[in-house]
Design an enzyme around this catalytic site. Structure first.
Site, mmCIF file in Angstrom:
data_model
loop_
_atom_site.group_PDB
_atom_site.id
_atom_site.type_symbol
_atom_site.label_atom_id
_atom_site.label_comp_id
_atom_site.label_asym_id
_atom_site.label_seq_id
_atom_site.Cartn_x
_atom_site.Cartn_y
_atom_site.Cartn_z
ATOM 1 N N SER A 1 35.356 31.337 -6.914
ATOM 2 C CA SER A 1 35.016 30.006 -7.437
ATOM 3 C C SER A 1 35.693 28.904 -6.626
ATOM 4 C CB SER A 1 35.427 29.898 -8.902
ATOM 5 O OG SER A 1 34.814 30.899 -9.659
HETATM 6 N N1 SAH Z 1 37.077 34.627 -11.346
HETATM 7 C C1 SAH Z 1 36.508 34.710 -10.032
HETATM 8 C C2 SAH Z 1 35.059 34.295 -10.025
HETATM 9 C C3 SAH Z 1 34.147 35.440 -9.825
HETATM 10 S S1 SAH Z 1 32.434 35.047 -9.871
HETATM 11 C C4 SAH Z 1 37.347 33.894 -9.062
HETATM 12 O O1 SAH Z 1 38.536 33.807 -9.261
HETATM 13 O O2 SAH Z 1 36.852 33.370 -8.085
HETATM 14 C C5 SAH Z 1 32.011 35.628 -11.476
HETATM 15 C C6 SAH Z 1 32.102 37.093 -11.707
HETATM 16 O O3 SAH Z 1 31.589 37.342 -13.018
HETATM 17 C C7 SAH Z 1 31.265 37.978 -10.785
HETATM 18 O O4 SAH Z 1 32.115 38.856 -10.106
HETATM 19 C C8 SAH Z 1 30.318 38.734 -11.725
HETATM 20 O O5 SAH Z 1 30.096 40.081 -11.357
HETATM 21 C C9 SAH Z 1 31.085 38.650 -13.029
HETATM 22 N N2 SAH Z 1 30.293 38.857 -14.246
HETATM 23 C C10 SAH Z 1 29.050 38.401 -14.568
HETATM 24 N N3 SAH Z 1 28.701 38.841 -15.792
HETATM 25 C C11 SAH Z 1 29.752 39.574 -16.269
HETATM 26 C C12 SAH Z 1 29.996 40.302 -17.464
HETATM 27 N N4 SAH Z 1 29.103 40.395 -18.455
HETATM 28 N N5 SAH Z 1 31.179 40.936 -17.596
HETATM 29 C C13 SAH Z 1 32.107 40.908 -16.618
HETATM 30 N N6 SAH Z 1 31.942 40.235 -15.461
HETATM 31 C C14 SAH Z 1 30.780 39.581 -15.280
#
Ligand code: SAH
Length: 273
Positions: A114
């Site tokens: 993010s």
């Molecule tokens: N927190 C991260 C952002 C990752 S992007 C950072 O620090 O940059 C968002 C993530 O949410 C993705 O990896 C995606 O696979 C995950 N995601 C989407 N739906 C989800 C769900 N139902 N349960 C767990 N993870 C999920």
């Protein structure tokens, strides 16, 4: 996650190198484009990051925190956490040159790390919850969407215990490797469907989601402690925009506020490799 002996990394961890001197001046130039894009492929093939970038310097991270402050993030605890976590260790070698720019970056599997300003904004909003205002920290935290683990590393500094769920196994593994490398020991990484929350450690004082759906899954609301706060992207009813929603749980129910527009990856149900 318990502290494990450090695994060999692709390049040595040299955190918090003293600012100033040659390293400091390199760091100062870092927030602008650092290297020609064509070099990315060359850099990606190396075992060590390109030398002289100064990415391990605390000055680079402080500078990013300072820019976030200028852009409106006021909470010093959040800015300190941003200044303390080496974001370049969470992205692929070819992208390290962009790690301290305010941008989301691909982390594989169609997902992204993010954007720092959005992460910081959400953390700042979490600190506005009743429990966090009273205690000065985020307490027990649930994160949905570990991705590569960057936000989890920030949460580890701001809360007491963090549970972070990821539905893609490859990213769950990646987050574990990153957090282990930094010796973060108060984050429990869970491979599973975050739409179900994580009941064994509930209730949570703070819940933050890094992926957004059309509505908030009921387990999140159930697993939020009284006095706790949830921050998540959610689709507006007309489906046109995603906005941040803040939910506070009071003794007598939930209070919901819609905030600024954001753009997160979709919240998906189930698990995947
Ligand atoms: N927190 C991260 C952002 C990752 S992007 C950072 O620090 O940059 C968002 C993530 O949410 C993705 O990896 C995606 O696979 C995950 N995601 C989407 N739906 C989800 C769900 N139902 N349960 C767990 N993870 C999920």
């Amino acid at each position: 996650m318990s502290a494990a002996p450090p695994r060999p990394r692709k390049f040595p961890l040299r955190l918090d190198r003293v600012e100033g001197g040659a390293a400091g001046s390199t760091a100062r130039s870092l927030l602008r484009p650092q290297r020609p894009v064509a070099h990315a492929h060359v850099d990606a093939g190396r075992d060590v990051p390109p030398s002289g970038l100064g990415l391990d310097s605390v000055g680079v991270r402080r500078r990013m925190a300072e820019r976030l402050r200028t852009d409106g993030i006021a909470d010093a605890r959040v800015l300190d956490a941003v200044a303390g976590v080496p974001r370049h260790l969470f992205v692929d070698a070819a992208l390290v040159g962009q790690a301290y720019e305010d941008t989301s970056l691909p982390i594989g599997h169609g997902q992204t790390i993010s954007k720092p300003s959005v992460v910081a904004r959400m953390l700042e909003l979490l600190f506005g919850g009743a429990q966090a205002r009273r205690t000065g920290h985020l307490g027990r935290v649930l994160e949905i969407g570990s991705g590569c683990g960057y936000q989890a590393a920030l949460l580890a500094r701001l809360g007491s215990q963090v549970v972070s769920i990821e539905r893609l196994h490859a990213l769950h593994d990646k987050a574990r490797e990153h957090l282990r490398g930094l010796r973060v020991d108060n984050v429990r990484l869970v491979y599973g469907d975050g739409m179900l929350g994580h009941a064994p450690n509930a209730p949570y004082d703070s819940i933050v989601a890094a992926a957004g759906g059309t509505e908030l899954p009921a387990p999140w609301l159930e697993q939020l402690a009284i006095g706790g706060r949830l921050v998540s992207p959610v689709q507006e009813p007309d489906g046109r925009r995603q906005v941040l929603v803040v939910v506070d749980r009071h003794e007598d129910g939930y209070e919901r506020t819609l905030r600024e527009a954001v753009r997160f990856v979709p919240l998906k149900s189930g698990r995947d490799r």
